[in-house]
Design a protein around this motif. Sequence first.
Motif, PDB file in Angstrom:
ATOM      1  N   PHE A  62      10.348   1.492   5.521  1.00 25.24           N
ATOM      2  CA  PHE A  62       9.083   0.361   5.199  1.00 25.24           C
ATOM      3  C   PHE A  62       9.760  -0.765   4.496  1.00 25.24           C
ATOM      4  O   PHE A  62       9.580  -2.015   4.652  1.00 25.24           O
ATOM      5  CB  PHE A  62       7.897   1.063   4.808  1.00 25.24           C
ATOM      6  N   THR A 112      10.467  -5.005   5.644  1.00 28.20           N
ATOM      7  CA  THR A 112       9.109  -5.621   5.278  1.00 28.20           C
ATOM      8  C   THR A 112       9.707  -6.866   4.244  1.00 28.20           C
ATOM      9  O   THR A 112      10.482  -6.793   3.378  1.00 28.20           O
ATOM     10  CB  THR A 112       8.117  -4.874   4.340  1.00 28.20           C
ATOM     11  N   ASP A 113       9.290  -8.095   4.357  1.00 27.42           N
ATOM     12  CA  ASP A 113       9.692  -9.179   3.665  1.00 27.42           C
ATOM     13  C   ASP A 113       8.403  -9.450   2.518  1.00 27.42           C
ATOM     14  O   ASP A 113       7.584  -9.781   2.621  1.00 27.42           O
ATOM     15  CB  ASP A 113       9.338 -10.609   4.678  1.00 27.42           C
ATOM     16  N   GLY A 114       8.862  -9.221   1.442  1.00 24.40           N
ATOM     17  CA  GLY A 114       8.235  -9.019   0.352  1.00 24.40           C
ATOM     18  C   GLY A 114       8.837  -9.249  -1.147  1.00 24.40           C
ATOM     19  O   GLY A 114       8.643  -8.691  -2.056  1.00 24.40           O
ATOM     20  N   LEU A 173       5.198  -2.905  -4.039  1.00 20.83           N
ATOM     21  CA  LEU A 173       5.100  -1.912  -3.104  1.00 20.83           C
ATOM     22  C   LEU A 173       4.275  -0.951  -3.531  1.00 20.83           C
ATOM     23  O   LEU A 173       4.314  -0.094  -4.588  1.00 20.83           O
ATOM     24  CB  LEU A 173       6.526  -1.328  -2.608  1.00 20.83           C
ATOM     25  N   TYR A 231       1.875  -0.582   1.687  1.00 18.60           N
ATOM     26  CA  TYR A 231       1.662  -1.878   2.061  1.00 18.60           C
ATOM     27  C   TYR A 231       2.395  -2.731   0.811  1.00 18.60           C
ATOM     28  O   TYR A 231       2.665  -2.076  -0.109  1.00 18.60           O
ATOM     29  CB  TYR A 231       0.127  -2.229   2.086  1.00 18.60           C
ATOM     30  N   VAL A 232       2.141  -3.952   0.890  1.00 15.68           N
ATOM     31  CA  VAL A 232       2.699  -4.710  -0.295  1.00 15.68           C
ATOM     32  C   VAL A 232       1.478  -5.630  -0.890  1.00 15.68           C
ATOM     33  O   VAL A 232       0.543  -6.073  -0.031  1.00 15.68           O
ATOM     34  CB  VAL A 232       3.644  -5.567   0.085  1.00 15.68           C
ATOM     35  N   ARG A 272      -0.828  -6.933   2.572  1.00 11.89           N
ATOM     36  CA  ARG A 272      -0.675  -6.915   3.821  1.00 11.89           C
ATOM     37  C   ARG A 272       0.490  -5.765   4.168  1.00 11.89           C
ATOM     38  O   ARG A 272       1.259  -5.044   3.331  1.00 11.89           O
ATOM     39  CB  ARG A 272       0.228  -7.975   4.345  1.00 11.89           C
TER      40      ARG A 272
END
Length: 218
Positions: A44, A48-50, A55, A103-104, A217
């Motif tokens: 994950f 994921t772009d975060g 996290l 999710y972030v 998201r």
Amino acid sequence: MPDATPDTSTVLPVLPALSAQAERLIELGVHEIAGLSADEIRTFAAGTDGEGALLAVHPDRAPASALAPLLRRDGKPGFVVLDMPDVDEFRPSAVEVPDTPLYVVTGVDRGDHMADWSPDEALPALTKEDRTPLLLTEGIHWVLQEPAALERNRCFMTIGSRLRKPNGSMDARTPAIWISNGTGRDGRERRNAPKVGWCWWNNRHTWLGFASTTGRRA
């Protein structure tokens, strides 16, 4: 609504990369609490772009009661106050949480400028700023990843989590994360330990801001 407190807040470090946060959760055993494999969390994070995001594990998978003891300050573990045995019954309130295990959370802010505001005063102000308050579990995740987010006299409430009573009204308690003074039922041995507790909805505290986010998201 009170005037905003002059901005004397600490500039907090940027959160580590999601991959580093994933390893931190695995090191703490959060993946086992959540019923996830280490590879699921790593995958994950990798996909994921975060940048600068937090996290988080969905509260249904990793409740506050299981996460709080993982907190550390001065070598002392975190704890939930004795008069909050129902801590895991505080659920997301007026907050959209992705229906996924992971999710972030973006744009996390401690809300120091709202110190000495009540939750009743802070919530509409956050809404006006297009922000939503953090959940209690999100606040714990934040301190797990960045212990500097919890400072004496610069702690925070997480009013995205509320408890609805059987009659439909809201419980007046609102969750917060702060640092124990080792007084009362906390016990002297818990002085300086991270503490999950609560405050009344209409009360103000000079040492509590209101942690919030710009969004969540999957």
